[in-house]
Scaffold this active site. Structure first.
Site, PDB file in Angstrom:
ATOM      1  N   CYS A 162      85.758 -52.148 -17.413  1.00 33.80           N
ATOM      2  CA  CYS A 162      85.309 -52.228 -16.023  1.00 33.80           C
ATOM      3  C   CYS A 162      86.249 -51.379 -15.172  1.00 33.80           C
ATOM      4  CB  CYS A 162      85.289 -53.666 -15.533  1.00 33.80           C
ATOM      5  SG  CYS A 162      84.740 -53.824 -13.819  1.00 33.80           S
ATOM      6  N   HIS A 207      73.353 -52.481 -18.166  1.00 32.55           N
ATOM      7  CA  HIS A 207      73.570 -51.994 -16.808  1.00 32.55           C
ATOM      8  C   HIS A 207      72.563 -50.893 -16.478  1.00 32.55           C
ATOM      9  CE1 HIS A 207      77.363 -53.868 -17.856  1.00 32.55           C
ATOM     10  NE2 HIS A 207      77.860 -53.664 -16.646  1.00 32.55           N
ATOM     11  N   ASP A 227      76.445 -53.698  -7.505  1.00 26.71           N
ATOM     12  CA  ASP A 227      77.848 -53.386  -7.237  1.00 26.71           C
ATOM     13  C   ASP A 227      78.010 -52.846  -5.821  1.00 26.71           C
ATOM     14  OD1 ASP A 227      80.553 -52.625  -7.441  1.00 26.71           O
ATOM     15  OD2 ASP A 227      80.296 -51.995  -9.520  1.00 26.71           O
ATOM     16  N   GLY A 286      83.045 -47.944 -11.445  1.00 28.23           N
ATOM     17  CA  GLY A 286      84.031 -47.123 -12.148  1.00 28.23           C
ATOM     18  C   GLY A 286      83.503 -46.585 -13.462  1.00 28.23           C
TER      19      GLY A 286
END
Length: 316
Positions: free
Chosen positions: A89, A222, A248, A253
Site C-alpha cells: 500500500c 482494485h 481512495d 500509491g
C-alpha cells in the site's frame, strides 16, 4: 477477553492511515510475506476490529510494524485494510513512515532513508524532515508491470468496457474514457463504487492474474478510473476503488505505479518520465519511472517512485 490497542492516526493526501503501535499479535520471526499469511489465518479479527465500524469506516487503511527478517531492511510491515491484508500500500507506507519517524518509533540506519520489508518485496524510502515534522516522503516501489491489455468485458448497466490489468504492488483494472464510460465528470463516489463492483464481478471469470514471483499475490481486487486533470496541476486524474465501498481520497500509491506501468506498456510513457496523478479531492502524487527491469517468466517491469507531501493529523 478484553484487548487494548494503541494507534496513531494520520492521512496521506486525504486518505486515512491507522498505525497500530501497541497490542498487535506476536508473530514468529519469518519473512514478512509468511507472517502476513499467519496474520490472515489466525488474527484477522484485529484487522476487522480496527478497520471497520465502530472504530473505523468504509475507507479505513492501516499498518503494523514488525522487526525485519531481511538484514538489509530497517523494519517490516503488514498492511491492514478494509479490503484485507494487502501485499503493498503506497499511501499507507507514506502515512506510516511519517508517523513512525515523527514519533520516534523507528531509528533509520541512514538519516533521511529507510528500507522496508513488505509482503510484496523490499521498498526504499527517502524522506525530508527539516524540523519536527516530516515534510515529504518519496517511495521507490516494488517492480510494476502491465499484465494484460485490452480486456473486454460486459458490465451490467454499462455495456462493454475495455480495461487493462496492471500491477503496482496490487493488481488493478485500469479504465480510461471510452464510448460506454465517458469519464469521471459528474460521477459520484457511490456511483463509482457500484460500477467498480460490477466490473470486478465481470472480470473474475475471465482474468485472474498471479504475480510471476509470488503465487500468494493474485486476483483483481482494485480498479482505477482514469480521466484528465481538472486542476491543471497533474497529468491525469484517478479514482481508486478498493474493498467493498471505498474510493481512495488520495491519488493511490500502488495505483499510481500501476497506472504508470499501464502507460509504459502502451508506449505512452518511457523510462525517466514523470507522471503526476490527481485524486478526486485534488491532492497529487508525483510518480516517476525510475528504471526498466525484468521479472520471472520474461515479464518486463518498471522501477517506479511515488512522492507526496506529508501532513500528520492528530493521533488517538
Amino acid at each position: 477477553m478484553r484487548h487494548s490497542f494503541f494507534c496513531i492516526d494520520s492521512h496521506t493526501c486525504g486518505n486515512p492511515v491507522r498505525l497500530l503501535v501497541g497490542g498487535g499479535p506476536l508473530l514468529p520471526h519469518l519473512p514478512i510475506a509468511e507472517r502476513r499469511q499467519i496474520f490472515v489465518r489466525d488474527h484477522d479479527w484485529i484487522r476487522r476490529a480496527l478497520m471497520f465500524e465502530p472504530r473505523g469506516h468504509d475507507i479505513m487503511s492501516g499498518a503494523i510494524i514488525y522487526p525485519a527478517f531481511r538484514p538489509d531492511c530497517d523494519f517490516a510491515v503488514i498492511f491492514v485494510e478494509v479490503s484485507g491484508c494487502l501485499p503493498m500500500c503506497g499511501a499507507g507506507t507514506i502515512g506510516l513512515v511519517t508517523a513512525a519517524i515523527e514519533e520516534g518509533l523507528v531509528t533509520p540506519r541512514i538519516h533521511g532513508k529507510l528500507s522496508i520489508e513488505t509482503p510484496a518485496g523490499k521498498i526504499e524510502i527517502e524522506y525530508d524532515k527539516p524540523g519536527a515534522r516530516v515534510e515529504s516522503v518519496r517511495l521507490f516501489n516494488v517492480v510494476s508491470y502491465l499484465h494484460a491489455a485490452d480486456i473486454a468485458v460486459d458490465v451490467p448497466g454499462v455495456g462493454r468496457l475495455v480495461v487493462d490489468i496492471a500491477y503496482g504492488g496490487n493488481f488493478y483494472a485500469v479504465v480510461e474514457p471510452q464510448p460506454s464510460w465517458p469519464g469521471l465528470e459528474g460521477m459520484s463516489a457511490s456511483a463509482l463504487v457500484n460500477l467498480s463492483r460490477a466490473l470486478r464481478d465481470a472480470l473474475e471469470p475471465v482474468c485472474s492474474p498471479v504475480h510471476p514471483e509470488d503465487e500468494t499475490i493474485g486476483g483483481v481486487h482494485h480498479a482505477i478510473w482514469c480521466d484528465g486533470s481538472v486542476s491543471g496541476k497533474a497529468d491525469g486524474r484517478g479514482a481508486v476503488f478498493y474493498g467493498d465501498k471505498a474510493i481512495d481520497r488520495s491519488p493511490g500509491g500502488s495505483g499510481t505505479s500501476a497506472r504508470m506501468a499501464q502507460l509504459y506498456g502502451k508506449g505512452r510513457l518511457k523510462a525517466g518520465d514523470v507522471y503526476r496523478q490527481e485524486s478526486l479531492i485534488g491532492t497529487v502524487f508525483e510518480g516517476r519511472i525510475e528504471s526498466e527491469t525484468s521479472m520471472g517468466h520474461g515479464v518486463v517491469g518498471l522501477g517506479s517512485g511515488v512522492s507526496s507531501p506529508s501532513r500528520r493529523s492528530h493521533g488517538q
